[in-house]
Design an enzyme around this catalytic site. Structure first.
Site, PDB file in Angstrom:
ATOM      1  CE  LYS A 267     -44.541 -20.303 -27.690  1.00 35.22           C
ATOM      2  NZ  LYS A 267     -43.745 -19.613 -28.709  1.00 35.22           N
ATOM      3  NE  ARG A 341     -34.135 -15.049 -27.796  1.00 36.47           N
ATOM      4  CZ  ARG A 341     -34.514 -14.415 -28.900  1.00 36.47           C
ATOM      5  NH1 ARG A 341     -34.084 -13.185 -29.144  1.00 36.47           N
ATOM      6  NH2 ARG A 341     -35.319 -14.996 -29.762  1.00 36.47           N
TER       7      ARG A 341
END
Length: 493
Positions: A267, A341
């Site tokens: 990020k 996920r």
């Protein structure tokens, strides 16, 4: 925790250091407003807040006769007076017109009770100088009960139950807030697991903490990959509340990324800030199972916390890696920042092995959900429209904002991989919240397709400014809505 005390006296006769008066829909004709001249002098017309220092009254405007606006107004009132030298406050009975047919007294008072207590919250663990608060109790005047439809002689018992529910809700929302707000250099996976164990011992729940060896034994390859570059071991925490006469078995699954730097798909620095909140789902389900135990619900409730940390090292998992999940499906990694996920996929397999009646997962899963719904609304996804509708109704009743998002077959095709059974992201940026939900759906067995809901709480879990009953930081998103959902499910069973 702020003490709420019911008193068999009228609002006017009740003695307290300060009074709280709600001005609903700018109506200054309320019988509890005795100093209209003072309000006129300062041109207060029922909007916002006005503190009449001379008469020691706090007036709070409620724009519309709505249960949720009363909650927010009560929170604002306490925030305004808790630093003043008032030890006690008083409030009357209020009913919001929540439908055309009837006025709701007990639900409005529940909202006021929770709002009052939320107003006391501050996260100052790491501040040298703490906020000094003087407010200790709020007295509730029952002497005006004759104005409402409820039988006065039963009202006290009803409101005592509402006070208990409010106390439990606020205590456990604040528990989730505190855990989410705890910085990542402290709140590692073992730290959160220890908190879960301590709570379970305190509240008489079972708690099992499974480490890396267990995850390897159960072939949770997706979960393990996410954590493999972390200096902290992964911890799959399983908390169980099991009453004698359970009507349902419900499993709650929470994404618990104690920190997420994005892995090798790193990020930017801007988006790394607040990533301590990526454990919001796990913190929420831990709070919920303990809250439901305190409420004594007749359901067997399991909380599954997938605790991990997505970091960078020489052994980081990589884009192009192919992982084998607990379900046996292979996953092509195309972005290591789509890690939640992967953890959830294996945790959902674990949840299905428990053979529940319902599975609900909570996760700060996608920035796309924030883009689509804004910072204050969670997304509801799943295959069962009736179940989604039921959850939406319960969530909105609790005061948390949600919106249903629809699955569709065209978006699912975007997850196809030429190298594995499925890819962890799509090649396009659009519909990211839905494709994340559709990814999870691939790990839900046919027998559970209609028994599963996915709640993306990425927006409201952590907002760096005041909103509604929340201070800057963690909101405890998911706790109130899930508690209400379980209560409503049991009421229908």
């Amino acid at each position: 925790m702020l003490k709420l005390k019911l008193e068999q006296a009228s609002f006017e006769a009740l003695e307290a250091d300060v009074a709280i008066v709600f001005v609903v829909e700018k109506d200054l004709k309320s019988p509890w407003i005795h100093n209209k001249h003072q309000l006129e002098t300062f041109n207060y017309e029922g909007e916002g807040m006005f503190v009449d220092q001379h008469h020691k009254v706090v007036y709070v405007g409620v724009p519309k006769s709505d249960v949720h606006l009363f909650r927010e107004a009560a929170c604002q009132a306490v925030r305004a007076i808790k630093k003043m030298h008032f030890k006690s406050a008083k409030v009357g009975l209020y009913a919001a017109k929540h439908s055309v047919e009837q006025y709701a007294l007990s639900e409005t008072m529940l909202a006021i009770f929770t709002g009052l207590q939320f107003g006391m919250y501050e996260y100052e663990t790491y501040k040298e100088k703490k906020t000094k608060t003087h407010l200790k109790e709020v007295l509730v005047a029952l002497g005006d009960a004759k104005e409402f439809a409820e039988e006065p002689h039963t009202l006290k018992g009803v409101l005592e139950k509402k006070i208990h529910k409010a106390h439990v809700l606020v205590e456990h929302v604040n528990l989730a807030r505190d855990l989410v707000n705890t910085p990542p250099n402290v709140a590692s996976a073992p730290y959160v697991a220890k908190i879960a164990q301590d709570l379970a011992e305190k509240n008489g729940l079972d708690c099992f903490v499974h480490g890396e060896d267990y995850l390897k034994e159960k072939k949770m390859g997706a979960y393990l990959a996410v954590n493999q570059a972390s200096a902290n071991p992964p911890q799959l925490v399983h908390v169980i509340y099991k009453p004698k006469h359970a009507k349902k078995k419900i499993v709650l699954v929470g994404k618990g990324l104690t920190y997420d730097c994005g892995g090798l798909s790193i990020k930017t620095s801007e988006y790394m800030i607040t990533m301590k909140a990526d454990k919001g789902g796990a913190c929420a389900v831990l709070a919920v199972v303990n809250a439901l135990a305190h409420l004594g619900v007749e359901a067997e409730v399991h909380a599954v916390l997938g605790l991990a940390e997505n970091m960078i090292a020489g052994n980081s998992y990589r884009p192009d890696d192919i992982l084998i999940s607990k379900e046996g499906k292979s996953i092509e990694v195309r972005n290591t920042d789509a890690e939640g996920r992967l953890v959830l996929a294996d945790c959902l397999s674990f949840a299905q092995d428990l053979e529940p009646d319902l599975i609900v997962d909570f996760a700060t899963l996608t920035g796309a959900c924030v883009v689509g719904l804004g910072s204050y609304t969670s997304g509801i996804m799943g295959n069962n429209e009736e179940l989604k509708n039921q959850f939406e109704k319960s969530a909105l009743k609790s005061g948390e904002l949600v919106a249903k998002l629809p699955f569709n077959r065209h978006l699912r095709k975007l997850l196809d991989s030429k190298m594995a059974d499925i890819s962890n992201i799509t090649p396009v940026r659009y519909g990211g919240a839905l494709t994340a939900g559709l990814f999870l759906n691939e790990f839900i067995r046919e027998a559970y397709k209609d028994k599963w809901l996915h709640i993306d709480i990425a927006g409201p879990a952590y907002v760096e400014k005041d909103w509604d009953v929340n201070t800057p930081g963690a909101s405890g998103a998911g706790v109130r809505m899930c508690v209400q959902f379980v209560l409503d499910v049991l009421a229908k069973s």
